[in-house]
Motif scaffolding. Structure first.
Motif, PDB file in Angstrom:
ATOM      1  N   ASN A  45       0.818  -1.211   0.000  1.00  0.00           N
ATOM      2  CA  ASN A  45       0.000   0.000   0.000  1.00  0.00           C
ATOM      3  C   ASN A  45       0.854   1.264   0.000  1.00  0.00           C
ATOM      4  N   ASP A  58      -5.065  -2.007   4.624  1.00  0.00           N
ATOM      5  CA  ASP A  58      -6.171  -2.506   3.805  1.00  0.00           C
ATOM      6  C   ASP A  58      -5.694  -3.716   2.984  1.00  0.00           C
ATOM      7  N   GLU A  59      -6.101  -4.915   3.398  1.00  0.00           N
ATOM      8  CA  GLU A  59      -5.651  -6.142   2.732  1.00  0.00           C
ATOM      9  C   GLU A  59      -6.239  -6.261   1.317  1.00  0.00           C
ATOM     10  N   HIS A  60      -7.464  -5.811   1.113  1.00  0.00           N
ATOM     11  CA  HIS A  60      -8.091  -5.912  -0.211  1.00  0.00           C
ATOM     12  C   HIS A  60      -7.330  -5.071  -1.229  1.00  0.00           C
ATOM     13  N   GLN A  61      -6.959  -3.859  -0.845  1.00  0.00           N
ATOM     14  CA  GLN A  61      -6.195  -3.003  -1.750  1.00  0.00           C
ATOM     15  C   GLN A  61      -4.819  -3.606  -2.045  1.00  0.00           C
ATOM     16  N   HIS A  63      -4.070  -6.773  -2.026  1.00  0.00           N
ATOM     17  CA  HIS A  63      -4.298  -7.943  -2.890  1.00  0.00           C
ATOM     18  C   HIS A  63      -4.436  -7.517  -4.357  1.00  0.00           C
ATOM     19  N   GLN A  64      -5.153  -6.446  -4.604  1.00  0.00           N
ATOM     20  CA  GLN A  64      -5.314  -5.965  -5.976  1.00  0.00           C
ATOM     21  C   GLN A  64      -3.985  -5.476  -6.560  1.00  0.00           C
ATOM     22  N   LEU A  65      -3.199  -4.796  -5.736  1.00  0.00           N
ATOM     23  CA  LEU A  65      -1.898  -4.312  -6.211  1.00  0.00           C
ATOM     24  C   LEU A  65      -0.952  -5.464  -6.516  1.00  0.00           C
ATOM     25  N   LEU A  67      -1.723  -8.469  -7.539  1.00  0.00           N
ATOM     26  CA  LEU A  67      -2.137  -9.186  -8.745  1.00  0.00           C
ATOM     27  C   LEU A  67      -2.162  -8.301  -9.983  1.00  0.00           C
ATOM     28  N   ASP A  68      -1.845  -7.008  -9.827  1.00  0.00           N
ATOM     29  CA  ASP A  68      -1.752  -6.103 -10.970  1.00  0.00           C
ATOM     30  C   ASP A  68      -0.365  -6.270 -11.604  1.00  0.00           C
ATOM     31  N   HIS A  71       1.595  -3.044 -12.374  1.00  0.00           N
ATOM     32  CA  HIS A  71       2.082  -2.358 -11.170  1.00  0.00           C
ATOM     33  C   HIS A  71       3.239  -3.124 -10.539  1.00  0.00           C
TER      34      HIS A  71
END
Length: 710
Positions: A45, A58-61, A63-65, A67-68, A71
């Motif tokens: 993050n 924020d674990e959800h954010q 996780h998205q980063l 798997l991007d 990025h």
């Protein structure tokens, strides 16, 4: 501090701010042992800008980063610009280069990154500074300073499990490890020297060698943490576009803290004439230096004489001896104005007798030198009276445990002053003479001695001056001249607050004839100096001192630069003889021992320090010490490299050492033998180090220096 302590804060804003500080490179490394998964979430993050991230946990954010792919690839791309020494500091125009090297060997008496845990920083494209935080942020894991890139390359299982837990497949993790191993090198050295990197020439192994000073990320980061923790004397350098200079400079907003230890010289460059001093006496004002009464360390020394601290008898004895030495030095400073005036008025005692009323000061001025000791009781009584008039010192006045020590130390000082100085003893050795350059002025000298320290100009400036003078004088005399040592006296020192603009050197348009503009300002510090230099000259070929005809050329060979500033001798209209040649030690010492007490001599100091904490402890123990830039410690053996000013080039770290600032009264009372044995500097190169050290007794460079008797 452990990461769990920061996570326990329930206030989101305070927790996020604490996490950003905890993972910042200017703070001590945060221990993340046992919190690997949370650390991975926070680091992911942190790759976003502050306004794009609401909660660092924020674990959800995260996780998205993770798997991007785009990025993550950009984050991996920043790893190849991690460094151990920052080539882009302080000039961000250096590009396409990085340096990863082992720290230099430990050398007693100087502070470098030797002994510090290896720590990697980052510097490249400023737009990627946040992306570099994922794999480049330093932390402690299992008691070792490391970062995420190193942990993955070493295949530490707890970090692999954290990636899997956050949603990354084993295949992707293996591919990530391969990319990181390829980007991280055990050692990385540029093949060419950037035209924007500084280079200085030195003689190394009997030949010229170009050296590029580089900044250790580990040492600079440790210095920032210690300065903010201890609040030691420091000032801030403000760099424009801090993100371009690296992760550390960007984290502090471009405000890098550096040590600030100016020399202990008085701001008052002129103390007045005899008439004004006589007027002070007529007004019943003391001429003794009462500034010693406002010295906290002096009051502590008096306390130690009354009741020495320490649980053992030996420790109490050592504390008492240290307090007695400090008492003697401060009493010499207290007597300084009268001793200085006595030197001035010895030529015209009749005029002084008319001006002065009956007082102790008059007795000291008029008494025969051999009878100085007869005034010991009166001088001691005056000191107790002045001590009694001070709000803090009055409790020490006429104290029964201090009457004896004060009288004994004053007796020692007056005995030294009563001893005649024989100018006919101690002839110089053959093939040698000494030059005394007096009343020199330097404008806009570089006070930022190295990237860690501001105060006294680098001692390497003394080497540059003497080597330039050697070459010029040898050419004029048409015979070999060698400078074996140089003594340095500072008359005055003034730090400048102005920023110097660089010369215009950059065309507005590279493809057509246009105006030349000034490049960006790199923040530094400059100072104006008044100083004297004493050079020990040797003539190795024929062994004869300069003849009367040749002495006229001694001034003609005088250089015009010192420490990056403009060096000027006294003006012609002043009519001063500023270049004097001596062939007798007694005559030279008689001249230099009468220099104004408002200045100080910069002496070499032998010590065993090799880290910042040891240096701070030494500075606190003796207020006469000042940190100085003593030279360079090479990170590699010199080698041929494109872009070098010489045939051989090497990257090196600046070395921080200690110098002793000696009051002229103390120098005079310590005696001629002490001055010639311990007051001269000379540069030596050994063990891949080029350092300024004491010119005498150089074979014992690692011995601890005994405190002078004064």
């Amino acid at each position: 501090m452990h990461l769990r302590e920061l996570l326990d804060n329930a206030v989101l804003t305070e927790r996020d701010n604490a996490l950003r500080r905890g993972f910042a490179p200017y703070c001590p490394d945060l221990d993340v042992t046992g919190e690997e998964y949370t650390s991975l979430v926070v680091l992911l993050n942190l790759t976003l800008k502050r306004d794009q991230m609401g909660d660092l946990c924020d674990e959800h954010q995260a996780h998205q980063l993770l798997l991007d792919d785009n990025h993550l690839a950009r984050c991996v791309g920043t790893v190849r610009w991690q460094h151990s020494h920052n080539l882009k500091y302080p000039d961000s125009r250096v590009s396409g280069q990085r340096l990863i090297m082992d720290p230099p060997p430990k050398i007693p008496g100087v502070v470098t990154s030797a002994g510090l845990e290896p720590k990697l920083g980052w510097a490249h494209n400023s737009a990627d500074i946040n992306l570099a935080k994922l794999f480049g942020t330093s932390f402690r894991h299992l008691g070792v300073t490391t970062n995420l890139a190193l942990q993955l390359r070493q295949q530490v299982s707890v970090w692999l499990e954290a990636f899997v837990r956050l949603g990354m497949s084993s295949t992707a993790i293996n591919e990530l490890q391969a990319q990181l191993s390829h980007a991280l090198a055990a050692e990385c050295i540029p093949l060419a020297v950037s035209p924007y990197s500084k280079q200085v020439r030195f003689i190394y192994q009997h030949d010229y060698c170009a050296i590029t000073p580089v900044v250790s990320h580990a040492l600079l980061a440790s210095l920032q943490a210690l300065i903010y923790q201890t609040r030691c004397p420091h000032l801030s350098l403000e760099h424009a576009h801090p993100a371009s200079l690296g992760s550390l400079v960007g984290a502090v907003g471009g405000k890098i803290a550096v040590l600030h230890y100016p020399p202990p010289v008085s701001h008052a460059t002129h103390r007045g004439f005899s008439q004004s001093r006589a007027q002070r006496l007529a007004e019943a004002k003391s001429l003794f230096d009462q500034s010693v009464l406002y010295d906290r360390i002096f009051m502590d020394a008096l306390d130690h004489l009354i009741s020495p601290p320490g649980p053992t008898r030996r420790q109490r004895k050592q504390q008492r001896l240290s307090a007695l030495r400090y008492l003697r030095r401060q009493l010499a400073v207290w007597l300084g104005p009268i001793i200085e005036w006595r030197d001035e008025v010895q030529q015209d005692l009749a005029q002084v007798e008319k001006l002065l009323p009956e007082s102790l000061e008059r007795k000291i001025l008029m008494v025969q030198q051999s009878a100085m000791l007869e005034l010991c009781l009166e001088v001691a009584a005056r000191f107790h009276l002045e001590l009694q008039s001070h709000p803090v010192g009055r409790r020490y006045a006429y104290h029964p445990d201090l009457m004896g020590p004060i009288k004994t130390q004053l007796r020692w000082l007056l005995t030294k002053l009563a001893q005649p100085r024989d100018a006919t003893v101690a002839q110089f050795r053959e093939q040698r003479c000494y030059l005394h350059f007096s009343g020199l002025r330097v404008y806009d000298a570089v006070a930022l001695a190295n990237p860690y320290l501001c105060g006294l100009p680098s001692l390497s400036a003394l080497v540059g001056f003497t080597h330039d003078y050697e070459r010029r004088l040898s050419a004029l005399l048409q015979r070999k001249v060698q400078v074996d040592g140089v003594a340095w006296y500072l008359r005055n020192y003034q730090l400048s607050s102005a920023k110097l603009l660089p010369e215009p050197s950059k065309p507005v348009s590279p493809r057509e004839v246009t105006a030349i503009r000034t490049p960006g300002v790199i923040d530094s510090r400059y100072c104006d100096l008044g100083m004297d230099l004493v050079l020990e000259l040797r003539f190795p070929e024929d062994g004869t001192a300069p003849t009367i005809e040749e002495q006229t050329l001694l001034q003609a060979a005088f250089p015009s630069r010192f420490a990056g500033g403009c060096l000027h001798p006294p003006s012609l209209y002043e009519g001063k003889s500023w270049c004097n040649c001596y062939t007798n030690q007694g005559e030279l010492f008689n001249a230099v021992s009468r220099l104004p007490r408002t200045g100080c001599w910069v002496y070499p100091y032998r010590s065993e320090i090799n880290d910042l904490k040891g240096m701070f402890a030494a500075l606190e123990a003796d207020c006469r010490l000042r940190p100085v830039s003593t030279g360079y410690v090479l990170l590699e053996e010199p080698t041929a490299r494109a872009g070098s000013l010489e045939g051989h080039h090497a990257y090196a770290e600046s070395a921080i050492g200690l110098a002793l600032c000696v009051n002229p009264v103390e120098m005079r009372l310590s005696g001629m033998a002490h001055f010639f044995a311990d007051g001269f500097w000379h540069m030596r190169e050994a063990n891949r180090a080029i350092l300024m050290q004491c010119a005498s007794n150089m074979e014992n460079t690692h011995g601890a220096m005994q405190a002078p008797e004064l």
